[in-house]
Scaffold this motif. Sequence first.
Motif, PDB file in Angstrom:
ATOM      1  N   HIS A   5       0.858  -1.187   0.000  1.00 39.61           N
ATOM      2  CA  HIS A   5       0.000   0.000   0.000  1.00 39.61           C
ATOM      3  C   HIS A   5       0.896   1.240   0.000  1.00 39.61           C
ATOM      4  N   HIS A   6       0.545   2.228  -0.806  1.00 38.90           N
ATOM      5  CA  HIS A   6       1.399   3.404  -0.991  1.00 38.90           C
ATOM      6  C   HIS A   6       0.632   4.692  -0.690  1.00 38.90           C
ATOM      7  N   PRO A   7       1.354   5.825  -0.483  1.00 41.43           N
ATOM      8  CA  PRO A   7       0.648   7.106  -0.333  1.00 41.43           C
ATOM      9  C   PRO A   7      -0.110   7.416  -1.619  1.00 41.43           C
ATOM     10  N   GLN A   8      -1.168   8.218  -1.512  1.00 47.14           N
ATOM     11  CA  GLN A   8      -1.938   8.572  -2.693  1.00 47.14           C
ATOM     12  C   GLN A   8      -1.127   9.484  -3.606  1.00 47.14           C
ATOM     13  N   THR A  30       9.674   8.908   5.090  1.00 45.26           N
ATOM     14  CA  THR A  30       9.905   7.610   5.744  1.00 45.26           C
ATOM     15  C   THR A  30       9.475   6.469   4.821  1.00 45.26           C
ATOM     16  N   HIS A  31       8.339   6.648   4.159  1.00 41.44           N
ATOM     17  CA  HIS A  31       7.888   5.623   3.206  1.00 41.44           C
ATOM     18  C   HIS A  31       8.881   5.489   2.052  1.00 41.44           C
ATOM     19  N   LEU A  32       9.386   6.628   1.548  1.00 37.95           N
ATOM     20  CA  LEU A  32      10.324   6.577   0.419  1.00 37.95           C
ATOM     21  C   LEU A  32      11.596   5.819   0.783  1.00 37.95           C
ATOM     22  N   LEU A  34      11.762   3.235   2.335  1.00 35.98           N
ATOM     23  CA  LEU A  34      11.502   1.794   2.284  1.00 35.98           C
ATOM     24  C   LEU A  34      10.895   1.341   0.957  1.00 35.98           C
ATOM     25  N   CYS A  35      10.525   2.291   0.077  1.00 34.22           N
ATOM     26  CA  CYS A  35       9.772   1.922  -1.119  1.00 34.22           C
ATOM     27  C   CYS A  35      10.420   2.444  -2.402  1.00 34.22           C
ATOM     28  N   PRO A  36      11.173   1.604  -3.090  1.00 33.72           N
ATOM     29  CA  PRO A  36      11.837   2.027  -4.335  1.00 33.72           C
ATOM     30  C   PRO A  36      10.839   2.501  -5.398  1.00 33.72           C
ATOM     31  N   GLU A  37       9.655   1.896  -5.392  1.00 35.44           N
ATOM     32  CA  GLU A  37       8.631   2.234  -6.378  1.00 35.44           C
ATOM     33  C   GLU A  37       8.215   3.708  -6.258  1.00 35.44           C
ATOM     34  N   CYS A  38       7.902   4.136  -5.040  1.00 38.57           N
ATOM     35  CA  CYS A  38       7.480   5.524  -4.826  1.00 38.57           C
ATOM     36  C   CYS A  38       8.662   6.487  -4.974  1.00 38.57           C
ATOM     37  N   ARG A  39       9.886   6.023  -4.638  1.00 39.38           N
ATOM     38  CA  ARG A  39      11.068   6.883  -4.861  1.00 39.38           C
ATOM     39  C   ARG A  39      11.181   7.221  -6.333  1.00 39.38           C
TER      40      ARG A  39
HETATM   41 ZN   LIG Z   1       5.401   3.242  -2.095  1.00 38.03          ZN
END
Ligand SMILES: [Zn+2]
Length: 221
Positions: A5-8, A30-32, A34-39
């Motif tokens: 699940h990702h930020p909107q 913080t999410h970025l 851990l999340c290469p996709e959202c980065r």
């Molecule tokens: Zn993400």
Amino acid sequence: MPAFHHPQSDTLWSYASGSLDEASSVLVATHLALCPECRAEVARMEALGGEMLEDVGMAAVSASSLDDIMARLDSPALVKAIPQVEKIPANDSVLPSPLRDYVGSGVGAVAWRKLTKGVEYFDLPVRAEGHRARLLKIASGTRVPSHGHGGEEITMVLAGGYTDEFGSYERGDVATADVTQVHQPVADAGEPCICLTVTRGALIPSAIFSLTSRVFRRLSA
Ligand SMILES: [Zn+2]
């Protein structure tokens, strides 16, 4: 494992453009971590934003908005840098660095305060008016009282996990609840669930919430 699940998208856009409030920016940074996709998504948005600025040209930027932009760039409140892949030190496997900087310590040294049975909290020192950023530690198996939201609530799991009416969430996962949602999170069995929540507006116990939303529906019908 990448987050499920990702930020909107509009939250990521606001972050990329530097217009997101401080509390939510801490959560997104913080999410970025851990999340290469959202980065990758935020990097793409930033590149797109840069191109648009070039197209508009500096001539179109008025003196006052330029002042605003410069003030924002100077503001230590904004967590603007895209964090690199997090290298977690052996003594703290829970808090990625953008968050650890705000907490001022690893998770082992957090000064938890009791919120309710099985739930402890720690408020982050953010200055965004009307927003609150809070770490929660929920004992495994604990049911958080059912509640609605006076505003948006964004939650990110850092350790353990929880399940509510909308799904199950593990480390790195983000859930966004809006004013129409009432939910009752239950911490998974095993280790305590540690999460970061950012709220805009007050939380409303579900009994009061269903009453006020009924009144609201009647008024807006
Ligand atoms: Zn993400």
